[in-house]
Write an enzyme that holds these catalytic residues in place. Structure first.
Site, PDB file in Angstrom:
ATOM      1  N   CYS A 126     -26.776 -76.620 -13.306  1.00 58.48           N
ATOM      2  CA  CYS A 126     -25.947 -77.517 -14.104  1.00 58.48           C
ATOM      3  C   CYS A 126     -25.538 -78.760 -13.323  1.00 58.48           C
ATOM      4  CB  CYS A 126     -24.709 -76.787 -14.627  1.00 58.48           C
ATOM      5  SG  CYS A 126     -23.652 -76.117 -13.322  1.00 58.48           S
TER       6      CYS A 126
ATOM      7  N   ARG B 122     -27.443 -79.791 -10.319  1.00 59.35           N
ATOM      8  CA  ARG B 122     -28.445 -80.161  -9.314  1.00 59.35           C
ATOM      9  C   ARG B 122     -29.850 -80.114  -9.900  1.00 59.35           C
ATOM     10  NH1 ARG B 122     -27.681 -80.705  -4.181  1.00 59.35           N
ATOM     11  NH2 ARG B 122     -25.617 -79.747  -4.332  1.00 59.35           N
TER      12      ARG B 122
ATOM     13  N   ASP C 197     -20.062 -71.278  -3.695  1.00 63.72           N
ATOM     14  CA  ASP C 197     -21.189 -70.471  -3.228  1.00 63.72           C
ATOM     15  C   ASP C 197     -22.133 -70.004  -4.332  1.00 63.72           C
ATOM     16  OD1 ASP C 197     -19.756 -68.502  -4.463  1.00 63.72           O
ATOM     17  OD2 ASP C 197     -19.385 -67.294  -2.679  1.00 63.72           O
ATOM     18  N   GLN C 198     -21.944 -70.476  -5.560  1.00 65.28           N
ATOM     19  CA  GLN C 198     -22.868 -70.100  -6.633  1.00 65.28           C
ATOM     20  C   GLN C 198     -24.279 -70.604  -6.345  1.00 65.28           C
ATOM     21  OE1 GLN C 198     -20.887 -71.851  -9.945  1.00 65.28           O
ATOM     22  NE2 GLN C 198     -19.193 -70.405  -9.878  1.00 65.28           N
TER      23      GLN C 198
ATOM     24  N   GLN D  97     -28.306 -69.314  -7.072  1.00 59.80           N
ATOM     25  CA  GLN D  97     -29.211 -70.186  -7.822  1.00 59.80           C
ATOM     26  C   GLN D  97     -30.484 -70.475  -7.034  1.00 59.80           C
ATOM     27  OE1 GLN D  97     -26.260 -73.205  -8.366  1.00 59.80           O
ATOM     28  NE2 GLN D  97     -25.640 -72.477 -10.390  1.00 59.80           N
TER      29      GLN D  97
ATOM     30  N   GLU E 274     -24.690 -67.197 -15.848  1.00 62.09           N
ATOM     31  CA  GLU E 274     -23.985 -66.936 -14.589  1.00 62.09           C
ATOM     32  C   GLU E 274     -22.563 -67.498 -14.617  1.00 62.09           C
ATOM     33  OE1 GLU E 274     -24.356 -67.953  -9.806  1.00 62.09           O
ATOM     34  OE2 GLU E 274     -25.914 -68.610 -11.192  1.00 62.09           O
TER      35      GLU E 274
END
EC number: 1.2.1.70
Length: 400
Positions: free
Chosen positions: A46, A48, A109-110, A114, A182
Site C-alpha cells: 500500500c 511501496r 515492521d509490516q 511483505q 494483512e
C-alpha cells in the site's frame, strides 16, 4: 547487474496512486519483465512500489526505465518521481527497507512480512534463481535478526495502531473496518485489545472471517456496508481495490462526527468526503505525520542496531565476490582429480594392491593440502578485490 527501481520517498499519494500495481495482473507483469531481465522481484504494498531486477548485459539507466515503464504502462512524465539504485546501493536499499528505515512510519515492521511474501511469490513464479534469490534470503534473515534484537515490539508502531489510537483518543467507540487482508487483520486485532462498543468488518468473502463473529464483531458483505456506515464513529479502510469503496454519497451530510482513516493506495475513500463538516478524513500520508510519543525512542533504538544492516550488506557482497571465482575453484578441483587419477593409475601398474591403496590415500591427501590452500588464497584475494592477478598465477600452476 543487480538494481531496483521504485517510487521516491515522500512522493505525494496522488502520484503514488498512478504508480500502484494491480495484484490481478502480477503474472502478466512478471512474464513481460523476464523478457528483459534475468531475475525479477516485484514488491507492491500500500505504500511501496519497487521492482528488483538482475540483468546479464549492461544496459543504460534510460533503457531500464523504458523497459519497466512499458511493462506497467506508466506515463513517462512520472519518471521524475522514481529512483534507480544499482549494485551496492540496491543491496543497501533492500536491507534498510526490510528493517523499517524507509517506512513512512519509522520502524513499522509490516514490511518484513511483505518482503517475505514478495520473495515467496518470486520463487513460485520462477522469476529468481541466483543473485536476487541470495540477496532476498540474506535480507529476510537480516530483517528477522533486526526485529528480534532491536525489540521494536516494546515500542509498537504501525499506520493501523496510530490510526486506531488517534480515534480512541477522540472518543470513538463504534468502528467499521473495510478489508480483511494483512492490514485489516491488524486493525481488528488492535481494536479487540481495547474496550470498544462494536466493530463492523466489511469483506467480500464472509467465510474468511466467520471465526470473528461474536459479541462486538459483526461481519458484513460490501453490499451491506451502507446499512450501518452512518452509525459508526470511525472507519478504517484498507482494501486492495483499484477503485473507490467509500463514496461521497455513502455518508449522510447530517449526523455526528465520523473519523475516516484511509490506509489504502490507491485511496479507498472519495476525497470529496472531507468537504462534509461531519467528516474528518485522513489518508496514509497524513496518518504518517501524526506524531506519537514513541517516534524518538524508535529512531534512537534503530540507529543503535544499524550494524545488523551493515553486516548483512557485507555478507551479500562477499558472497558475490566468492561466487565470481567459483568457476575457477571448480576447474581447479576437477584438474586435481584428473592429476590424482593419473598418478594413482601409474603407481597401481607398478606396485601391489596394498601399496596402491596406501599410495592413493597419500597422493589424494597431498593434493588436497596444496589445492585447498590455493583455493583459500583465491577466496581471500577475491574478498579484497584483488583476485585477478592471484587467479592468473593459480591458473598457470594448476590449469596449464
Amino acid at each position: 547487474m543487480i538494481g531496483v527501481i521504485g517510487v521516491k520517498r515522500n512522493v505525494d499519494i496522488a502520484i503514488r496512486e498512478k504508480l500502484a500495481l494491480y495484484p490481478k495482473k502480477h503474472k502478466k507483469y512478471v512474464g513481460e519483465l523476464l523478457n528483459s531481465f534475468k531475475e525479477v522481484v516485484i514488491l507492491n504494498t500500500c505504500n511501496r512500489t519497487e521492482i528488483y531486477f538482475n540483468c546479464t548485459e549492461e544496459i543504460s539507466e534510460d533503457e531500464i526505465f523504458d523497459k519497466i515503464f512499458n511493462v506497467f504502462n506508466w506515463n513517462d512524465d512520472l519518471k521524475k518521481y522514481m529512483f534507480l539504485s544499482k549494485e551496492k546501493r540496491a543491496v543497501t536499499h533492500l536491507m534498510e527497507v526490510i528493517c523499517g528505515f524507509h517506512s513512512r512510519i519509522l520502524g513499522e515492521d509490516q514490511i518484513l512480512g511483505q518482503i517475505k511474501d514478495a520473495y515467496k511469490t518470486a520463487i513460485s513464479d520462477n522469476s529468481i534463481s541466483s543473485e536476487l534469490q541470495k540477496m532476498f534470503e540474506i535480507a529476510i534473515a537480516c530483517g528477522k535478526k533486526f526485529k528480534t534484537e532491536c525489540k521494536m515490539f516494546e515500542v509498537p508502531v504501525s499506520s493501523v495502531s496510530i490510526s486506531i489510537n488517534s480515534a480512541l483518543l477522540k472518543g470513538c467507540r463504534k468502528f467499521m473496518v473495510l478489508g480483511y487482508g494483512e492490514i485489516g487483520k491488524l486493525a481488528i486485532k488492535h481494536l479487540l485489545s481495547h474496550k470498544v462498543e462494536c466493530i463492523y468488518l466489511i469483506v467480500r468473502d464472509k467465510s474468511k472471517a466467520s471465526d470473528l463473529e461474536g459479541e462486538i464483531v459483526e461481519v458484513l458483505d460490501f453490499n451491506e456496508k451502507n446499512q450501518v456506515i452512518n452509525e459508526v464513529d470511525c472507519i478504517v479502510s484498507c482494501t486492495a481495490a483499484p477503485h473507490t469503496v467509500v463514496r461521497n454519497e455513502d455518508i449522510k451530510t447530517e449526523g455526528d462526527i465520523i473519523h475516516i482513516y484511509d490506509l489504502a493506495v490507491p485511496r479507498d475513500v472519495d476525497k470529496e468526503l472531507s468537504e462534509k463538516e461531519r467528516v474528518i478524513l485522513k489518508d496514509i500520508d497524513e496518518i504518517s505525520k501524526i506524531d506519537d510519543k514513541n517516534k524518538k525512542i524508535r529512531k534512537e533504538r534503530m540507529e543503535e542496531y544499524k550494524h545488523i544492516v551493515e553486516e548483512s550488506i557485507e555478507e551479500f557482497l562477499n558472497w558475490l565476490k566468492i561466487r565470481e571465482v567459483s568457476s575457477k575453484i571448480r576447474n581447479i578441483k576437477i584438474r586435481e582429480n584428473e592429476i590424482c587419477s593419473e598418478r594413482i593409475k601409474t603407481f597401481s601398474n607398478k606396485g601391489n594392491g596394498e601399496n596402491a591403496k596406501l599410495a592413493e590415500r597419500m597422493i589424494k591427501s597431498t593434493a588436497d593440502a596444496y589445492v585447498n590452500r590455493a583455493i583459500e588464497l583465491l577466496k581471500s584475494e577475491a574478498l579484497k578485490g584483488s583476485d585477478s592477478s592471484c587467479a592468473e598465477i593459480i591458473e598457470k600452476i594448476f590449469l596449464t
